[in-house]
Design an enzyme around this catalytic site. Structure first.
Site, short mmCIF file in Angstrom:
data_model
loop_
_atom_site.label_atom_id
_atom_site.label_comp_id
_atom_site.label_asym_id
_atom_site.label_seq_id
_atom_site.Cartn_x
_atom_site.Cartn_y
_atom_site.Cartn_z
N SER A 1 -5.08 0.05 -4.51
CA SER A 1 -4.04 0.03 -3.73
C SER A 1 -2.80 0.29 -5.25
CB SER A 1 -3.89 -0.94 -2.65
OG SER A 1 -2.38 -0.46 -1.75
N ASP B 1 -7.19 3.76 1.28
CA ASP B 1 -6.42 2.61 0.93
C ASP B 1 -7.97 1.67 0.34
OD1 ASP B 1 -5.61 -0.16 -0.23
OD2 ASP B 1 -4.03 0.48 0.43
#
Length: 751
Positions: free
Chosen positions: A80, A226
């Site tokens: 991320s 993600d």
């Protein structure tokens, strides 16, 4: 010559065993491990940067401290925001450069889709004045297709492309200055996906595809979201990448909220997401050994969306690493060894922008490649300007025809090429948008209109659109038009239309209600508009119109205005719209000048001519915005019917009066609107809140002889406003001369 050789010593077996154990113990407890990086005599170090949204900007502070201590990094794994910071560091960007970059980024713009409103096509700007929201649902293969997320990530992708531009041609992440891996999650299986090759910007974007917020990235047949869902602190990935003897793991994930804070559906949903990342982070932390380091910055209330607090996050990250300085210092190298480490890494990529030798369009839509190419505005032989290219690609995206518009650089036969990727919308080419207007006041008046527009796009290579619009409620409207650009650069267009509308026309005497009257107006329209778009800032057009209908008296005294009418004629229009926001504008300008001539030769009952102008321009300083606005309209010649009367009244139109309470063949309105932004404009993912007021003066007259300063009506208002995802919301109070006052509750467009 005397024998100087040393006598042979005989050690007992127990002594040999003791010596062997001593050597082994020294090797085990030696503060400088025997496993080395490239034979340098130092331990190989792997850096792990965890995910956490804006909290991950603290990684930059940690990197600053590592460089100050001359701690070499042999590989990086990130998830991320950790994948973004790690990827940029691996590409050669310094912590100081990253610090400067994250603090100059317009984060609210980065987390929106498409260009600033000023760069949108003029047709879309006009559509925004009717529809409540800019987003809609798709109609694909005869069924409704919902978007995969709130945002497509267009601006974020272009931002990452710009930051990673120096290494745009490197496809193997082992060839970066530091070997690097990004971690994403396979949405179909929930398993982590380690990205070690391809486009660096795409890998970072995939690792940060927050489910439901940002669209997944389709890569190698997988739909990636993600990486925090599967592996938020990828210690295992770093171990596999460079077999490090020491791991430095930086955990910036948000902690679980206590039960006392789980008081709403939003907080509970956020907690469920946090549980996923906390659990897999804990599993990775358990694998750390006694030689490894865990750095957990004390980010407190700094949330994952507080990108406006970047400077604070960097300081906190630096302080967290500094708190472990006494332990980290054992990993430091001498100045000479650190210089040797830097010299052994691949050359730092050049920051000079390349010269583009050729341009290629990869386009899987029905639009002609030339339509896209005309908006790129770069020619072979020119040096790449990434900021201008991003703006041009966003302009293309703003046409509303694409899922994403991105670019990449390629090397072919020693030449550098710019490849523009234009992908068709996942939800299909046809879309359904909605609109809503709600208005009420304490006088018992209310208005309710709900609308929908169905647009069929890409009907031909030049981008023809067929749009049908329907509105139900206090006013009824039906309209269909076919907008056809006439050339690839979308400069000229033709737009035939057919319309029908019904609405109540309430003409109220401002002194006595005895002579007030109300009509139900029914009108059919048919026409053709020819126009030229002035880039994206303006438009000029010529229109031919058939307009006929009927005025039916609802109540009030009978008049000659009852019955059928025909107002067919032609129009000339010049419009400018560069506003940054239609609901609460803070920059740009708006002007609309329209001339209309009804001609008996085209079927009108009589000849008449009208001219109207509406213009305003916001001026902003700090959180304050002042908007001077004026409206002027009148009859130049002839005597138009009652259906053509000009109306005043309502919020920001002599606010103390009700809608349509003031009418005439001539109208003038001048006002100053003041708005104050109540919350921080630099924060992403916030609903803008405003407080403000207006000072207004104007009137409407049936004859020019009636116009004088004594007939002008002073008025004003105070209001609270919010630019919500459902549209602009206003709660206001209006007042006018005497004791006239109104309260307003409005959801819908005003400007």
């Amino acid at each position: 010559m005397p024998d100087r050789t040393l006598p042979r010593c005989r050690f007992p077996r127990s002594g040999i065993l003791l010596l062997t154990l001593l050597i082994l113990m020294l090797r085990i407890f030696d503060p400088a491990p025997e496993a080395v990086a490239a034979g340098s005599g130092r331990p190989r170090i792997g850096l792990v940067l965890g995910g956490g949204g804006a909290r991950g900007i603290a990684h930059i502070g940690v990197l600053k401290m590592l460089e100050e201590l001359r701690i070499p990094v042999d590989c990086i794994a990130g998830t991320s925001m950790g994948s973004i910071i790690g990827g940029l560091y691996a590409s050669g960007m310094t912590p100081d450069q990253m610090s400067e970059a994250v603090q100059r980024i317009d984060w609210p713009m980065a987390f929106t889709d498409g260009p600033p409103r000023a760069d949108l096509p003029f047709r879309i700007k006009q559509e925004q004045r009717v529809l409540l929201t800019n987003s809609g649902v798709g109609i694909k293969d005869g069924s409704v297709q919902l978007p995969r997320s709130l945002l497509q990530g267009q601006n974020l992708s272009l931002l990452l492309e710009e930051l990673a531009l120096p290494v745009a041609e490197i496809r193997d992440f082992d060839r970066l200055r530091i070997p690097y891996r990004a971690v994403a999650t396979d949405l179909a299986t929930g398993n982590p996906v380690v990205l070690g090759s391809g486009n660096l910007a795409t890998a970072m974007r995939a690792s940060m595809s927050i489910p439901s917020a940002l669209a997944p990235v389709e890569l190698d047949g997988k739909m990636l979201v993600d990486g925090g869902v599967a592996d938020n602190l990828p210690v295992d990935v770093a171990r596999a990448l460079c077999k490090p003897e020491v791991i430095i793991a930086v955990d910036v994930g948000a902690p679980l909220a206590p039960a006392s804070e789980l008081t709403s559906v939003l907080s509970i949903t956020a907690q469920l997401t946090t549980i996923l990342t906390v659990r897999n982070t804990e599993q990775q932390l358990k694998t750390l050994g006694p030689k490894d380091f865990q750095i957990t910055p004390s980010l407190g209330d700094l949330s994952s969306i507080d990108f406006d607090r970047s400077a604070e996050a960097i300081q906190i990250g630096y302080a967290a690493a500094q708190a472990q300085r006494s332990a980290l210092i054992r990993l430091s190298t001498s100045p000479d060894d650190y210089r040797a480490y830097l010299a052994a890494r691949p050359d730092r990529p050049s920051t000079d922008h390349p010269v583009i030798d050729f341009i290629r369009i990869n386009n899987n839509t029905r639009l002609a490649d030339a339509v896209i190419e005309k908006q790129v505005h770069i020619q072979p032989g020119e040096q790449l300007d990434p900021e201008q290219l991003n703006r041009n690609l966003n302009v293309i995206y703003g046409m509303g025809e694409f899922q994403q518009v991105s670019y990449s650089l390629v090397e072919e036969d020693g030449k550098t090429g710019l490849v523009v990727e234009a992908r068709e919308k996942y939800i299909g080419n046809d879309r359904l948008n909605f609109g809503l207007f709600l208005g009420a006041n304490l006088k018992g008046d209310s208005m309710f209109n709900i609308s929908a527009a169905y647009t069929m796009s890409q009907l031909n290579p030049l981008g023809g659109q067929w749009r049908s619009f329907v509105q139900l409620g206090s006013d009824l409207a039906l309209e269909t038009d076919f907008y056809q650009p006439l050339n690839a650069n979308q400069t000229y267009y033709i737009d035939p239309y057919l319309s029908y509308q019904q609405y109540n026309l309430d003409l109220q005497d401002t002194i006595s209600a005895v002579d007030s009257s109300s009509y139900r107006v029914r009108e059919v329209g048919l026409g053709l508009e020819l126009g030229r778009n002035l880039e994206h800032w303006g438009q000029v057009s010529l229109g031919l119109h058939y307009s006929a209908g009927r005025n039916d008296l609802r109540f009030g005294p009978s008049s000659a205005d009852e019955g059928e009418f025909n107002n067919s004629g032609y129009s000339l229009r010049f419009a400018v719209d560069t506003l940054d926001n239609l609901n609460f504008p803070t920059s740009g300008s708006f002007a609309n000048l329209r001339y209309y001539s009804a001609l008996t030769g085209l079927g009108a009952d009589q000849n008449f001519q009208t001219l109207s102008m509406d213009a305003f321009k916001p001026y902003t300083w700090g959180r304050s915005t002042l908007i001077p606005r004026f409206r002027l309209a009148g009859t130049l010649d002839g005597d138009p019917g009652v259906e053509n009367l000009l109306l005043l009244g309502g919020f920001l139109n002599l606010s103390g009066y009700q809608l349509g309470q003031i009418s005439g063949q001539y109208l003038a309105l001048g006002e100053l609107i003041y708005m104050y932004r109540l919350n921080d404009a630099s924060a992403a993912f916030t609903i803008p809140l405003y407080a403000g007021g207006s000072l207004e003066i104007g009137g409407a007259w049936m004859d020019t002889d009636e116009i004088d300063s004594a007939s002008l009506i002073p008025a004003g208002s105070l209001f609270l406003g919010a630019d919500t995802p459902l549209g602009p919301f206003y709660l206001g109070a209006g007042f006018a001369d005497g004791d006239r006052a109104s309260m307003y509750l409005i959801l819908g467009k005003l400007f």
